[in-house]
Scaffold this active site. Structure first.
Site, PDB file in Angstrom:
ATOM      1  N   CYS A 224       0.796  -1.235   0.000  1.00 32.08           N
ATOM      2  CA  CYS A 224       0.000   0.000   0.000  1.00 32.08           C
ATOM      3  C   CYS A 224       0.825   1.279   0.000  1.00 32.08           C
ATOM      4  O   CYS A 224       0.809   2.024  -0.978  1.00 32.08           O
ATOM      5  CB  CYS A 224      -0.933  -0.002   1.207  1.00 32.08           C
ATOM      6  SG  CYS A 224      -2.070  -1.383   1.202  1.00 32.08           S
TER       7      CYS A 224
HETATM    8  N1  NAD Z   1      -2.460  -6.202   1.978  1.00 30.55           N
HETATM    9  C1  NAD Z   1      -2.935  -5.175   2.651  1.00 30.55           C
HETATM   10  O1  NAD Z   1      -2.618  -4.974   3.819  1.00 30.55           O
HETATM   11  C2  NAD Z   1      -3.931  -4.208   2.028  1.00 30.55           C
HETATM   12  C3  NAD Z   1      -4.585  -3.284   2.863  1.00 30.55           C
HETATM   13  C4  NAD Z   1      -5.523  -2.429   2.317  1.00 30.55           C
HETATM   14  C5  NAD Z   1      -5.781  -2.470   0.954  1.00 30.55           C
HETATM   15  N2  NAD Z   1      -5.119  -3.355   0.153  1.00 30.55           N
HETATM   16  C6  NAD Z   1      -5.468  -3.369  -1.266  1.00 30.55           C
HETATM   17  O2  NAD Z   1      -6.255  -4.523  -1.530  1.00 30.55           O
HETATM   18  C7  NAD Z   1      -6.000  -5.017  -2.852  1.00 30.55           C
HETATM   19  C8  NAD Z   1      -5.600  -6.481  -2.777  1.00 30.55           C
HETATM   20  O3  NAD Z   1      -4.408  -6.612  -2.029  1.00 30.55           O
HETATM   21  P1  NAD Z   1      -3.936  -7.963  -1.376  1.00 30.55           P
HETATM   22  O4  NAD Z   1      -2.865  -7.583  -0.416  1.00 30.55           O
HETATM   23  O5  NAD Z   1      -5.082  -8.763  -0.883  1.00 30.55           O
HETATM   24  O6  NAD Z   1      -3.299  -8.709  -2.649  1.00 30.55           O
HETATM   25  P2  NAD Z   1      -2.902 -10.267  -2.753  1.00 30.55           P
HETATM   26  O7  NAD Z   1      -1.872 -10.337  -3.819  1.00 30.55           O
HETATM   27  O8  NAD Z   1      -2.590 -10.808  -1.395  1.00 30.55           O
HETATM   28  O9  NAD Z   1      -4.229 -10.973  -3.240  1.00 30.55           O
HETATM   29  C9  NAD Z   1      -4.789 -10.742  -4.486  1.00 30.55           C
HETATM   30  C10 NAD Z   1      -5.338 -12.046  -5.020  1.00 30.55           C
HETATM   31  O10 NAD Z   1      -6.008 -11.755  -6.231  1.00 30.55           O
HETATM   32  C11 NAD Z   1      -5.811 -12.854  -7.110  1.00 30.55           C
HETATM   33  N3  NAD Z   1      -6.114 -12.412  -8.468  1.00 30.55           N
HETATM   34  C12 NAD Z   1      -5.379 -11.652  -9.300  1.00 30.55           C
HETATM   35  N4  NAD Z   1      -6.045 -11.449 -10.451  1.00 30.55           N
HETATM   36  C13 NAD Z   1      -7.229 -12.074 -10.330  1.00 30.55           C
HETATM   37  C14 NAD Z   1      -8.356 -12.223 -11.188  1.00 30.55           C
HETATM   38  N5  NAD Z   1      -8.394 -11.653 -12.397  1.00 30.55           N
HETATM   39  N6  NAD Z   1      -9.386 -12.950 -10.756  1.00 30.55           N
HETATM   40  C15 NAD Z   1      -9.360 -13.519  -9.519  1.00 30.55           C
HETATM   41  N7  NAD Z   1      -8.335 -13.417  -8.667  1.00 30.55           N
HETATM   42  C16 NAD Z   1      -7.283 -12.698  -9.065  1.00 30.55           C
HETATM   43  C17 NAD Z   1      -4.384 -13.258  -6.862  1.00 30.55           C
HETATM   44  O11 NAD Z   1      -4.140 -14.582  -7.279  1.00 30.55           O
HETATM   45  C18 NAD Z   1      -4.291 -13.100  -5.342  1.00 30.55           C
HETATM   46  O12 NAD Z   1      -4.608 -14.289  -4.665  1.00 30.55           O
HETATM   47  C19 NAD Z   1      -4.924  -4.100  -3.415  1.00 30.55           C
HETATM   48  O13 NAD Z   1      -5.539  -3.086  -4.150  1.00 30.55           O
HETATM   49  C20 NAD Z   1      -4.282  -3.493  -2.191  1.00 30.55           C
HETATM   50  O14 NAD Z   1      -3.709  -2.225  -2.455  1.00 30.55           O
HETATM   51  C21 NAD Z   1      -4.203  -4.238   0.665  1.00 30.55           C
END
Ligand code: NAD
Length: 478
Positions: free
Chosen positions: A310
């Site tokens: 983030c």
């Molecule tokens: N990790 C954090 O602490 C956090 C906190 C707040 C916001 N976010 C936001 O949340 C969002 C997700 O982050 P995350 O940390 O969960 O990412 P992540 O990489 O842990 O998880 C994302 C998942 O999406 C899957 N994916 C990708 N393309 C896909 C598709 N077309 N169809 C289905 N699945 C698909 C991936 O395989 C993966 O498992 C981002 O925008 C991030 O900025 C993350």
């Protein structure tokens, strides 16, 4: 409580507000379409099936909150290994704990799948996919756009689609809606009448105890009032506090403001740190002292550089979008500049500290302690540890690492570091010229590190927990 804020409706006290074929919006009084009314009823009754797309750091905790809220869930990911792990109850995100995965695998109202067609059953589809930066620090919306295309293939009347990924203002309306509207299914449907689109940013705090997705307030903004009403009906049943805003763009911008606020304040203390170091003043003590002020101050802490999915990335979503309206974002650029200089600053401190011991960095053995971007988690994304290790190697150091949460250095988007972690034994500590603390995991025995190392360079103030009389190593804060 603000009128825009809905506190979680308890199961027993919930009374369906709607039941007629066409109901009025709970907020505006405007008539909802019969399709919206039927969906509202399912959400209020908790009979709606919720689809979660992206089963990563954000998707999984959200699923727990939705299940605790009483809704059946379909979890979809393109990564078949995650589906296999979820079915088998195998943990793939350590800080959620093995119990979390075991419970999900036994939960008959949770269906993990790599088959997107199952999502046609879902009444609400929540997208939790990555939003990284491209090569030139431009937003990479490919995951959001690809998953929207997938939603377009299963779109049917009576579906609410919510984007949870962090992104620039306008993504939901200007990028997602046109894809749905232009799709073969979307062309037969009318947004706001037949299907509904909203944005609700995730505010996950990985590794924090007790701060679960269900207790972190959630912002909710739809493309119109009906979309917001429907999204509020869902989220107010799965999180303690759902806060309504007037549009998806407000919710998108608020999430960016939160992360920019952090990036800028971390840059401020990182800059303070470099000045205080020259003056022989302990910046950590300075921050603690300033924190005694009961108003107008909140503490941020310096470190070896930004990490995670983030804070290092999200601010640049706004910088990029700002250029479209002819504005520059100098705070964001400056914070980026200060924070991204931190790995170099840390290496300089290591080099000087070794020099004071009569050693050069070239040829010295450095043990990097902690490689995760944040303590007590196993997430390496954007962690400064990778750049630090590469810089140390560039200057001729021989590098090892120890991280209790990561026995093997994971592959990263921009780095490939072929290392296996060393155990934190007395022999390992004694064999290194310098121990460089990059992540302050609680599972590390800092007493042992202080007693057995020769030199410690501490970027996290981790050694503050070791009493001075037990410290044998020379300590340099960086
Ligand atoms: N990790 C954090 O602490 C956090 C906190 C707040 C916001 N976010 C936001 O949340 C969002 C997700 O982050 P995350 O940390 O969960 O990412 P992540 O990489 O842990 O998880 C994302 C998942 O999406 C899957 N994916 C990708 N393309 C896909 C598709 N077309 N169809 C289905 N699945 C698909 C991936 O395989 C993966 O498992 C981002 O925008 C991030 O900025 C993350």
């Amino acid at each position: 409580m603000s009128p825009a804020t809905a506190t979680r409706a308890r199961k027993k006290s919930t009374s369906p507000r709607t039941g007629a074929s066409s109901a009025a919006s709970p907020r505006t009084g405007a008539r909802m379409s019969p399709t919206a009314t039927a969906l509202m009823k399912k959400l209020v009754n908790r009979t709606a099936t919720i689809g979660v797309v992206g089963l990563g750091y954000v998707g999984l905790p959200l699923i727990r909150a939705i299940r605790d809220g009483g809704f059946p869930v379909i979890g979809y990911d393109i990564d078949q290994r995650k589906i296999d792990d979820l079915e088998a109850g195998r943990a793939y995100i350590q800080h959620l704990g093995p119990r979390f995965f075991k419970d999900l695998s036994k939960d008959r109202k949770f269906r993990p799948t790599a088959d997107p067609r199952l999502l046609e059953e879902a009444d609400a589809i929540l997208l939790c996919v990555p939003t990284p930066l491209g090569k030139h620090r431009e937003p990479d919306l490919s995951y959001v756009l690809n998953s929207t295309r997938m939603v377009a293939e299963v779109l049917r009347p009576g579906q609410l689609v919510v984007l949870e990924s962090t992104t620039y203002p306008g993504t939901t309306r200007d990028e997602m809606l046109p894809i749905l509207e232009a799709s073969p299914r979307g062309r037969r449907l009318k947004h706001g009448t037949d299907y509904f689109l909203a944005f609700s940013p995730e505010r996950e705090d990985p590794g924090s105890i007790g701060r679960t997705a269900a207790v972190i307030p959630k912002l909710v903004g739809g493309l119109d009032d009906t979309c917001t009403d429907l999204a509020m009906a869902l989220y107010s049943r799965v999180v303690k506090t759902a806060h309504r805003v007037s549009s998806a763009e407000v919710a998108e911008s608020a999430k960016l403001l939160e992360n920019i606020f952090r990036a800028v304040n971390i840059a401020l203390v990182n800059e303070m740190k470099t000045v205080m170091a020259e003056m022989n003043i302990d910046v950590w003590e300075v921050i603690d002292a300033a924190s005694t002020k009961p108003f107008g101050f909140m503490p941020f802490y310096p470190g070896p550089g930004l990490g995670g999915h983030c804070i290092p990335l999200d601010p640049f979503y706004l910088s990029w979008k700002a250029r479209e309206v002819g504005r520059t974002t100098r705070f964001i650029e400056l914070a980026g500049e200060v924070n991204s200089a931190m790995p170099h600053y840390v290496i300089d401190r290591v080099q000087h500290a070794l020099n004071d011991d009569g050693k050069s960095l070239s040829g010295s053995k450095v043990l990097v302690l902690g490689i995760a971007y944040k303590k007590n988690i196993d997430d390496i994304r954007e962690s400064p540890a990778a750049e630090i290790i590469e810089l140390l190697r560039d200057r001729g150091a021989s590098v090892n690492y120890h991280d209790p949460h990561m026995p093997v250095f994971p592959s990263m988007r921009k780095h490939r570091i072929d290392l296996k972690g060393k155990p934190l034994t007395p022999a390992v500590l004694k064999a290194h010229d310098c121990v460089l603390i990059v992540t302050d995991h609680d599972a590390v025995d800092y007493g042992k590190v202080g007693a057995l190392s020769k030199l410690i360079v501490d970027t996290r103030n981790a050694m503050a927990r070791v009493p001075a009389k037990k410290m044998r190593a020379r300590l340099v804060k960086a």
